[in-house]
Design an enzyme around this catalytic site. Structure first.
Site, mmCIF file in Angstrom:
data_model
loop_
_atom_site.group_PDB
_atom_site.id
_atom_site.type_symbol
_atom_site.label_atom_id
_atom_site.label_comp_id
_atom_site.label_asym_id
_atom_site.label_seq_id
_atom_site.Cartn_x
_atom_site.Cartn_y
_atom_site.Cartn_z
ATOM 1 N N ILE A 9 0.873 -1.066 0.151
ATOM 2 C CA ILE A 9 -0.059 0.134 0.239
ATOM 3 C C ILE A 9 0.794 1.479 -0.017
ATOM 4 O O ILE A 9 0.355 2.297 -0.230
ATOM 5 C CB ILE A 9 -1.066 -0.156 1.226
ATOM 6 C CG1 ILE A 9 -2.079 1.071 0.893
ATOM 7 C CG2 ILE A 9 -0.166 0.318 2.424
ATOM 8 C CD1 ILE A 9 -3.285 0.894 2.018
ATOM 9 N N TYR A 10 2.267 1.247 0.312
ATOM 10 C CA TYR A 10 2.922 2.549 0.480
ATOM 11 C C TYR A 10 3.265 3.057 -0.937
ATOM 12 O O TYR A 10 3.361 1.984 -1.887
ATOM 13 C CB TYR A 10 4.219 2.179 1.069
ATOM 14 C CG TYR A 10 4.294 1.650 2.532
ATOM 15 C CD1 TYR A 10 3.125 1.918 3.156
ATOM 16 C CD2 TYR A 10 5.463 1.124 2.800
ATOM 17 C CE1 TYR A 10 3.325 1.615 4.598
ATOM 18 C CE2 TYR A 10 5.533 0.721 4.280
ATOM 19 C CZ TYR A 10 4.492 0.968 5.253
ATOM 20 O OH TYR A 10 4.810 0.478 6.356
ATOM 21 N N GLY A 11 3.298 4.273 -1.113
ATOM 22 C CA GLY A 11 3.448 5.093 -2.244
ATOM 23 C C GLY A 11 2.443 4.889 -3.115
ATOM 24 O O GLY A 11 2.530 4.660 -4.483
#
Length: 330
Positions: free
Chosen positions: A71-73
């Site tokens: 889910i990062y970025g």
């Protein structure tokens, strides 16, 4: 690529000078640098050029644990940029990612079929054929934990994942999951990634004792309380432009309380009296817990990597730890 050989290489990668010491990752058999790199800024606050600069500095500084999540970025950006930045150096590090948060279009949770889809997508974005550590980012109340553990065990058996971990799971559930895995002969969780800092000490009541009993490695995140423990913020003074906490009203509401300001100033005074900085206290105090495997810290500039690694070199005495307890729990 031979996973065992890559792990041995990673565990033994230590440059001279400022290289952080290495610690066991729970009972996994893996070894990780005492300071890890949190990759949540990649693909969001940082573009590819800036990401590569931070990653290269981390590698040069001897950091071997790189922690990201699908889910990062903006959903996938961190993994993509990290994969490009690492290139062939991937074989020399411990690469960790997470699954379970909402990726859109119903893609979330810990259902067996979704776990496989999520892992395949992460491997593709990272440009690798296995992960050293795959972590459940948050518990899934709609999926029985035995379904999740059974699937993760299959991934371990297939060589797609070397070890599994969990994040944000209550201690009682961590203990239950461990008992269930051992009952079935499955790979158990080997690490817990949860918030822990001088200002947030909740996990010391239940989770740290569980980690101690089960020989799990603790991976603290938000070790600097969104920057409040870096030492660059002072009560009554304007927040620095461009700082993470400056652009987050939620973080300000949570961390910039009158009590926290008072605690931070007292901690700063204490650290300076011992010949150290507040940043050094923040890292070294976390590493004074034997359960801590690696402190996960993000960076937006290469020089922050150097500061984080250098900060983790103070071995606190029993009296110093007692004084920290007095300040933070008073």
């Amino acid at each position: 690529m031979n996973n065992s050989e890559s792990g041995a290489h990673a565990a033994g990668t230590q440059a001279a000078g400022s290289t952080p010491t290495h610690r066991p990752l729970g009972h996994s058999g893996l070894s990780v640098s005492a300071v890890g790199l949190g990759c949540n800024n990649f693909g969001g606050r940082l573009d590819q050029t800036a990401t590569t600069a931070v990653v290269r500095r981390a590698l040069d500084a001897g950091i071997t644990l790189f922690d990201t999540a699908d889910i990062y970025g903006n959903r996938g950006g961190s993994e993509e940029m990290l994969g490009r930045a690492l290139g062939p150096e991937r074989r020399n590090i411990i690469l960790a990612s997470k699954f379970g948060m909402d990726m859109g279009d119903g893609q979330q949770g810990a259902r067996p079929e979704y776990i496989r889809q999520a892992l395949e997508a992460s491997l593709r974005r990272l440009g690798t054929d296995y992960l050293d550590l795959y972590q459940l980012h948050t518990p899934d109340p709609h999926t029985p934990i035995e379904d999740t553990l059974g699937t993760l065990n299959d991934l371990v058996q297939q060589g797609l994942v070397r070890a599994i971990g969990v994040s944000n799971m209550p201690a009682a559930d961590v203990r239950a999951a461990d008992a269930l895995a051992r009952q079935h002969g499955w790979a158990p969780f080997t690490s817990c990634q949860d918030e822990h800092s001088l200002l947030v000490r909740d996990i010391e009541t239940d989770l740290i004792p569980a980690a101690r009993d089960l020989n799990l490695g603790l991976l603290p995140y938000f070790p600097l309380a969104s920057g409040l423990l870096t030492g660059k913020y002072h009560a009554g003074q304007p927040l620095p432009d461009g700082a993470r906490i400056t652009g987050s009203q939620g973080a300000q509401d949570r961390y910039l309380t009158p009590r926290n300001w008072a605690v931070v100033e007292n901690l700063r005074t204490f650290a300076q009296g011992q010949g150290h900085t507040l940043l050094e206290l923040a890292f070294s105090w976390l590493l004074s817990f034997p359960e801590t495997s690696s402190v996960i810290a993000g960076a937006t500039r290469p020089e922050q990597i150097d500061a984080n690694v250098a900060a983790a070199t103070w071995t606190l005495s029993a009296d110093e730890r007692a004084e920290v307890d007095r300040i933070t729990r008073g």
